[in-house]
Design a protein around this motif. Structure first.
Motif, PDB file in Angstrom:
ATOM      1  N   VAL A 191       0.850  -1.198   0.000  1.00  0.00           N
ATOM      2  CA  VAL A 191       0.000   0.000   0.000  1.00  0.00           C
ATOM      3  C   VAL A 191       0.885   1.248   0.000  1.00  0.00           C
ATOM      4  O   VAL A 191       1.567   1.526   0.989  1.00  0.00           O
ATOM      5  CB  VAL A 191      -0.946   0.018   1.220  1.00  0.00           C
ATOM      6  N   ILE A 221      -8.006  -3.849   3.247  1.00  0.00           N
ATOM      7  CA  ILE A 221      -6.740  -4.096   3.964  1.00  0.00           C
ATOM      8  C   ILE A 221      -6.991  -5.012   5.162  1.00  0.00           C
ATOM      9  O   ILE A 221      -6.277  -5.986   5.389  1.00  0.00           O
ATOM     10  CB  ILE A 221      -6.111  -2.759   4.415  1.00  0.00           C
ATOM     11  N   LEU A 234       2.037  -7.701   5.039  1.00  0.00           N
ATOM     12  CA  LEU A 234       1.473  -6.400   4.644  1.00  0.00           C
ATOM     13  C   LEU A 234       2.612  -5.403   4.635  1.00  0.00           C
ATOM     14  O   LEU A 234       3.459  -5.414   5.549  1.00  0.00           O
ATOM     15  CB  LEU A 234       0.381  -5.960   5.613  1.00  0.00           C
TER      16      LEU A 234
END
Lengths: 232, 232
Positions: B85, B104, B120
């Motif tokens: 991200v 997310i 992540l």
């Protein structure tokens, strides 16, 4: 009127960070610091351009899925102050790139009533395209160090500087491998708008910057030496 | 089967180098080093996503002309090993981003029969989106230093580490401003494929790398201090 009109020349299998490093520097100038810049994305056709490999292979799926949309073709590109040419696996495809090489030469010399660009800027093996386009003849230049022998041998009329993060020669800026494009564009920004502006951009992107053109550890790591121009 | 499936989450007004830094690292692994990686570009809709400002202004023309094509939407994204991200001006638009924040959270927890992602990874203010998504609760994290107070105050259940180029906490990697995404992804590559591989990638892109997570000069320059998590 924009303060600077910028052309980004794309071709299949360009290197994504070669493109994004200099563009990010200019984006910060534009978005956070209010400079009026105009970007044109120029390619052979209006089809999306992919940084994926030319020959699809087992690992081609990764890079192949990012697509960049041209705004102009080589034939209708507007007048440019600055032309940026990234390197990448596709940059050594001389025959297929001939129209792009002609375009680089045209932008350098002026064409279709447009004045010559004020600056030409290459990243990594983009300097190979500059050499093939003939715009590096009689100039000093650098390029990425991992393909040093191949690229320098394709520019026999150029003095190739090994220990260089970037080289400014006349109005032609060539930078070393990939991330050197960030440092080189910050140096060009410094030369146009002053060092304070370049430092502000560098701090905004938290970039541990090379501020001197010879601040390059990679020439030694790849054992590269200067290659003088061959007479004639 | 790809060795690693990678999802890149895009939204309007993302930061172009936040995206391209980690993607370049993975591109080099894929294109030059033969790792089989699969990239999915995921957005709210299948429309091209622009890194331009949300509110068009006098200098919006620059960044606004680059467009990135999604391969999937939030609703049909495949199983991911790694979700990336990026940050950018658009990352603080909490209300508009709610579906992306839910995504997310879903990727972190597992959804639609997919297992939770292994990693992540956020760049710059992408950590703000991680905080809002709730995935940083109880974790250590970092973010960009120029918006330190704003972002850390939006993640009260997180211990924010100021002097950090990146922070790995559990399976969540957060990185500092923009170019820190390159160093952070090289560190993640090192943790998965070994330090030799990370060094080869770094040398290929001639990146003057920060190899230690606390090798960050920007915390001091921006006068940022650690922000401990608030109990409860």
């Amino acid at each position: 009127m924009a303060e600077l009109t910028v052309g980004l020349l794309l071709y299949p299998a360009f290197e994504v960070l070669d493109m994004a490093g200099p563009i990010e520097v200019l984006n910060v100038l534009s978005v956070y610091m209010g400079k009026s810049l105009q970007l044109y994305v120029i390619a052979a056709t209006m089809e999306p351009v992919s940084p994926g490999p030319i020959e699809p292979g087992p690992s081609s799926s990764f890079a192949g899925q990012q697509l960049y949309m041209p705004t102009h073709t080589l034939d209708n590109a507007p007048a440019l102050d600055l032309l940026i040419v990234p390197g990448g696996p596709g940059s050594n495809n001389k025959e297929a790139l001939q129209p792009s090489l002609d375009f680089i030469r045209n932008v350098y010399c002026g064409y279709q009533g447009h004045p010559p660009a004020k600056y030409l800027f290459s990243v990594c093996s983009g300097s190979l395209m500059f050499a093939w386009a003939g715009v590096l003849d009689g100039q000093r230049a650098t390029t990425n160090k991992s393909f040093w022998t191949f690229i320098t041998s394709n520019g026999p009329k150029t003095h190739w500087v090994a220990k260089a993060r970037w080289v400014a020669s006349g109005n032609i800026w060539t930078t070393s491998g990939v991330t050197a494009g960030i440092d080189g564009m910050l140096a060009l920004v410094s030369s146009i708008w002053g060092e304070d502006t370049a430092e502000k951009v560098s701090a905004t992107i938290e970039h541990n910057r090379a501020t001197q053109s010879d601040d390059d550890p990679w020439a030694e790591k790849y054992d590269c030496q200067d290659v003088p121009a061959v007479a004639g």
